[in-house]
Scaffold this active site. Structure first.
Site, PDB file in Angstrom:
ATOM      1  N   ASP A   1     -19.036 -88.486 -61.870  1.00 50.03           N
ATOM      2  CA  ASP A   1     -19.285 -87.106 -61.455  1.00 50.03           C
ATOM      3  C   ASP A   1     -19.484 -87.086 -59.949  1.00 50.03           C
ATOM      4  O   ASP A   1     -20.155 -87.973 -59.405  1.00 50.03           O
ATOM      5  CB  ASP A   1     -20.528 -86.546 -62.162  1.00 50.03           C
ATOM      6  CG  ASP A   1     -20.330 -86.360 -63.657  1.00 50.03           C
ATOM      7  OD1 ASP A   1     -19.233 -85.946 -64.057  1.00 50.03           O
ATOM      8  OD2 ASP A   1     -21.284 -86.611 -64.408  1.00 50.03           O
TER       9      ASP A   1
ATOM     10  N   ASP B   1     -14.586 -81.793 -66.277  1.00 51.74           N
ATOM     11  CA  ASP B   1     -15.612 -80.827 -66.677  1.00 51.74           C
ATOM     12  C   ASP B   1     -15.180 -79.403 -66.337  1.00 51.74           C
ATOM     13  O   ASP B   1     -15.440 -78.467 -67.097  1.00 51.74           O
ATOM     14  CB  ASP B   1     -16.945 -81.129 -65.998  1.00 51.74           C
ATOM     15  CG  ASP B   1     -17.537 -82.472 -66.398  1.00 51.74           C
ATOM     16  OD1 ASP B   1     -17.213 -82.966 -67.496  1.00 51.74           O
ATOM     17  OD2 ASP B   1     -18.330 -83.024 -65.607  1.00 51.74           O
TER      18      ASP B   1
END
Length: 179
Positions: free
Chosen positions: A127, A143
């Site tokens: 991330d 995402d």
């Protein structure tokens, strides 16, 4: 002028190609994040709003870092989710009426595949996108695919489709409705 008919095979090929390209884009951005951001200062794109910030330690859970340490369970669930999406895409009629839902499923599949690959081959999800303005959890391109397509699916189900429009998922039903 009459529109040209595109074969089901061509649509399925373009669907697979789209999923592969979107998944490759997600994986490429994660590779770049690992290469240029890991263990380094964040890259500020818009001061006090958006930055590229490698999440360390990496995300070994699911959305927003919940359920840490259950990586392989979520990898297996990702496979099941991806198979369900592909099943629904195969059953869904290939016509203009279902085109929005088809595109939504392409993005859902790419998002599921992107994070699934991370879990299987890295043991964690990379991330690196961070909205500092609202202190939103750090996320990635996959995402974005999942969240945006999930919102689009809710809107489509609420405002475009009706219950009977999904009867083709039932056993024994044909998937050629709304020709």
């Amino acid at each position: 002028m009459k529109a040209k008919h595109v074969s089901a095979g061509a649509v399925r090929f373009l669907t697979l190609l789209s999923i592969l390209c979107l998944t490759a884009l997600d994986q490429w951005t994660k590779y770049l994040a690992e290469l240029h951001l890991k263990m380094k200062a964040p890259v500020i794109l818009i001061p006090d709003i958006l930055e590229l910030h490698y999440l360390y330690p990496e995300n070994r859970g699911i959305a927003f870092g919940m359920f840490q340490g259950m990586t392989y369970l979520f990898a297996a669930l990702s496979v099941l989710f991806l198979l369900l999406i592909l099943y629904m895409m195969i059953r869904m009629p290939l016509n203009r009426y279902y085109a929005p839902m088809h595109v939504i499923f392409v993005f859902l599949a790419a998002g599921a595949a992107g994070n699934m690959l991370d879990r299987f081959f890295r043991g964690y999800v990379i991330d690196f996108i961070y909205f500092t303005m609202i202190n939103f959890p750090i996320f990635n391109v996959a995402d974005i695919y999942v969240v945006c397509s999930g919102i689009a699916m809710i809107l489509a189900v609420l405002f475009r489709y009706e219950d009977q429009d999904f009867s083709f998922f039932l056993p024994g039903r044909r998937n050629d409705i709304h020709e």
